[in-house]
Design a protein around this motif. Structure first.
Motif, PDB file in Angstrom:
ATOM      1  N   HIS A 284      -1.540  16.841   4.508  1.00  0.00           N
ATOM      2  CA  HIS A 284      -1.076  17.992   3.749  1.00  0.00           C
ATOM      3  C   HIS A 284      -1.643  17.885   2.381  1.00  0.00           C
ATOM      4  N   PRO A 285      -2.851  18.286   2.232  1.00  0.00           N
ATOM      5  CA  PRO A 285      -3.584  17.907   0.935  1.00  0.00           C
ATOM      6  C   PRO A 285      -3.230  18.758  -0.351  1.00  0.00           C
ATOM      7  N   ASN A 286      -2.561  19.937  -0.126  1.00  0.00           N
ATOM      8  CA  ASN A 286      -2.072  20.729  -1.110  1.00  0.00           C
ATOM      9  C   ASN A 286      -0.656  20.448  -1.564  1.00  0.00           C
ATOM     10  N   ALA A 287       0.033  19.539  -0.885  1.00  0.00           N
ATOM     11  CA  ALA A 287       1.523  19.150  -1.070  1.00  0.00           C
ATOM     12  C   ALA A 287       1.849  18.467  -2.262  1.00  0.00           C
ATOM     13  N   LEU A 288       0.722  17.757  -2.767  1.00  0.00           N
ATOM     14  CA  LEU A 288       1.219  16.818  -3.885  1.00  0.00           C
ATOM     15  C   LEU A 288       0.102  16.913  -4.942  1.00  0.00           C
ATOM     16  N   SER A 289       0.545  16.287  -6.144  1.00  0.00           N
ATOM     17  CA  SER A 289      -0.555  16.301  -7.173  1.00  0.00           C
ATOM     18  C   SER A 289      -1.036  14.809  -7.490  1.00  0.00           C
ATOM     19  N   LYS A 290      -0.696  14.013  -6.967  1.00  0.00           N
ATOM     20  CA  LYS A 290      -1.197  12.615  -7.273  1.00  0.00           C
ATOM     21  C   LYS A 290      -0.262  11.459  -6.356  1.00  0.00           C
ATOM     22  N   LEU A 291      -0.913  10.380  -5.992  1.00  0.00           N
ATOM     23  CA  LEU A 291      -0.504   9.448  -4.982  1.00  0.00           C
ATOM     24  C   LEU A 291      -0.330   8.020  -5.580  1.00  0.00           C
ATOM     25  N   MET A 292       0.679   7.327  -5.608  1.00  0.00           N
ATOM     26  CA  MET A 292       0.607   6.029  -5.848  1.00  0.00           C
ATOM     27  C   MET A 292       1.060   5.058  -4.498  1.00  0.00           C
ATOM     28  N   VAL A 293       0.174   4.088  -4.038  1.00  0.00           N
ATOM     29  CA  VAL A 293       0.687   3.296  -2.919  1.00  0.00           C
ATOM     30  C   VAL A 293       0.895   2.062  -3.740  1.00  0.00           C
ATOM     31  N   VAL A 294       2.011   1.569  -3.148  1.00  0.00           N
ATOM     32  CA  VAL A 294       2.528   0.114  -3.863  1.00  0.00           C
ATOM     33  C   VAL A 294       2.404  -0.792  -2.686  1.00  0.00           C
ATOM     34  N   ASP A 295       1.311  -1.678  -2.687  1.00  0.00           N
ATOM     35  CA  ASP A 295       1.346  -2.958  -1.525  1.00  0.00           C
ATOM     36  C   ASP A 295       1.067  -2.482  -0.267  1.00  0.00           C
ATOM     37  N   MET A 296       0.331  -1.760   0.088  1.00  0.00           N
ATOM     38  CA  MET A 296      -0.186  -1.520   1.288  1.00  0.00           C
ATOM     39  C   MET A 296      -1.686  -1.180   1.662  1.00  0.00           C
ATOM     40  N   LEU A 297      -1.964  -1.656   2.962  1.00  0.00           N
ATOM     41  CA  LEU A 297      -3.571  -1.168   3.302  1.00  0.00           C
ATOM     42  C   LEU A 297      -3.349   0.089   4.122  1.00  0.00           C
ATOM     43  N   PRO A 298      -4.425   0.835   4.188  1.00  0.00           N
ATOM     44  CA  PRO A 298      -4.658   1.875   5.124  1.00  0.00           C
ATOM     45  C   PRO A 298      -4.571   1.492   6.570  1.00  0.00           C
ATOM     46  N   PHE A 299      -4.832   0.445   6.992  1.00  0.00           N
ATOM     47  CA  PHE A 299      -4.791  -0.277   8.368  1.00  0.00           C
ATOM     48  C   PHE A 299      -4.212  -1.621   8.079  1.00  0.00           C
ATOM     49  N   LEU A 300      -2.953  -1.604   8.629  1.00  0.00           N
ATOM     50  CA  LEU A 300      -2.166  -3.047   8.493  1.00  0.00           C
ATOM     51  C   LEU A 300      -2.694  -3.803   9.619  1.00  0.00           C
ATOM     52  N   GLY A 301      -3.032  -3.265  10.615  1.00  0.00           N
ATOM     53  CA  GLY A 301      -3.548  -3.975  11.691  1.00  0.00           C
ATOM     54  C   GLY A 301      -4.674  -5.167  11.262  1.00  0.00           C
TER      55      GLY A 301
ATOM     56  N   VAL B  31      -0.813  -0.633  14.320  1.00  0.00           N
ATOM     57  CA  VAL B  31      -1.790   0.361  15.306  1.00  0.00           C
ATOM     58  C   VAL B  31      -2.662   1.539  14.561  1.00  0.00           C
ATOM     59  N   THR B  32      -2.087   1.910  13.345  1.00  0.00           N
ATOM     60  CA  THR B  32      -2.259   3.159  12.629  1.00  0.00           C
ATOM     61  C   THR B  32      -3.371   2.851  11.656  1.00  0.00           C
ATOM     62  N   ASP B  33      -4.641   3.292  11.902  1.00  0.00           N
ATOM     63  CA  ASP B  33      -5.938   2.981  10.864  1.00  0.00           C
ATOM     64  C   ASP B  33      -6.020   4.439  10.140  1.00  0.00           C
ATOM     65  N   LEU B  34      -5.575   4.522   8.872  1.00  0.00           N
ATOM     66  CA  LEU B  34      -5.816   5.679   8.048  1.00  0.00           C
ATOM     67  C   LEU B  34      -7.113   5.727   7.509  1.00  0.00           C
TER      68      LEU B  34
END
Length: 301
Positions: free
Chosen positions: A133-150, A224-227
């Motif tokens: 949903h690329p138009n929904a937000l203005s900026k993103l902060m991820v706190v201690d998480m990989l895009p592929f936890l697996g 199992v989710t690879d982003l």
């Protein structure tokens, strides 16, 4: 005209005016209904959405909200976590539908591209919102998480498919645990994730009150989710804060390399390692975390 009749007409006119006026106002969080999330708001100012992690509640943001005023914070509670009813999260995926619900919440409440901050699983949800949903937000902060936890559950080259048996085994173990085993596991897990002893009790309480099946389903989904393939779709400014895991032999350099490689598709992202902290950075390094959030919210596109 009798005074009583005039009074009734004035009251009726006032009521009709109030109803007509309310129709012109944007929807509020109280009017948003969902079987996957609940949202409360605190403060005034630009909108910031805060998403907690697996088995957590908005209590993880309490110190941040107090220390960084001047914003309207939207605190997300995922259904099935921390004692809240499971709702539609009782079956199937959790993170992906929650991301869609947050995007719907933004639309229903006419929020003007809020900033999104997500911790752990909340970071995964934030990445899903930003990419899908690329138009929904203005900026993103991820706190201690990989895009592929697996990737943390297998050797180099691990894929969503190859890590699935491991995810299945982890979930089976979670679901078979009795209450005593769940309590022991929650206590040990939180001790490894929160260095600040005074904050552990609340995190354990949230974990124990979380529905075991919802937690198991969400954890399986995270593994199992690879982003990584989706990161190139994220066009908003992004900041990633991370720590060095307590895995034996893990070094600062190795963790830096892992995060740099994992987030390579996210062009222009700011990656910052927070020293002397476990997973809950907002508690273990609260002042630095709050400083990083201030810097993040002050970014200009």
């Amino acid at each position: 005209m009798p005074r009583s009749t005039l009074t009734r007409r004035l009251l009726l006119a006032s009521l009709l005016f109030a109803i007509a006026s309310s129709a012109l106002l944007p929807a509020t969080a109280a009017e948003f209904e969902s079987d996957r999330i609940a949202v409360t708001t605190e403060g005034k100012g630009k909108d910031v959405i805060l998403i907690p992690g697996l088995g957590s509640s908005p209590r993880v943001w309490r110190e941040l909200v107090r220390a960084v005023p001047g914003y309207r914070y939207h605190l997300v509670q995922v259904s099935g976590f921390a004692g809240h009813a499971r709702g539609l999260n009782a079956q199937g995926k959790v993170a992906a539908p929650v991301a869609d619900e947050i995007a719907r919440y933004i639309m229903v409440n006419s929020l003007e591209r809020p900033a999104v901050i997500g911790h752990s699983m909340g970071g995964t949800v934030g990445m899903m919102v930003a990419s899908r949903h690329p138009n929904a937000l203005s900026k993103l902060m991820v706190v201690d998480m990989l895009p592929f936890l697996g990737a943390m559950f297998g050797p180099p080259g691990t894929t969503s498919e190859s890590v699935k048996p491991t995810a299945d085994a982890v979930v089976a173990q979670l679901r078979s645990a009795d209450p005593a085993a769940r309590q022991a596991r929650a206590t040990a897990t939180i001790a490894s994730m929160v260095d600040t002893v005074a904050m552990r009790e609340g995190a354990v309480d949230d974990s124990i009150k979380s529905d075991p099946d919802v937690v198991a389903q969400a954890f399986h989904e995270l593994i199992v989710t690879d982003l990584r393939p989706e990161l190139e779709k994220v066009t908003v400014p992004a900041t990633v804060l991370y720590v060095v895991t307590k895995t034996p032999g893990m070094t600062d350099a190795a963790m830096d390399a892992a995060y740099k490689a994992a987030y390579a598709p996210l062009k222009g992202a700011t990656l910052k390692r927070i020293p002397s902290s476990a997973h809950f950075i907002m508690w273990d390094q609260s002042e630095q975390f709050q400083s990083e959030v201030r810097r993040f919210l002050g970014q200009q596109r």
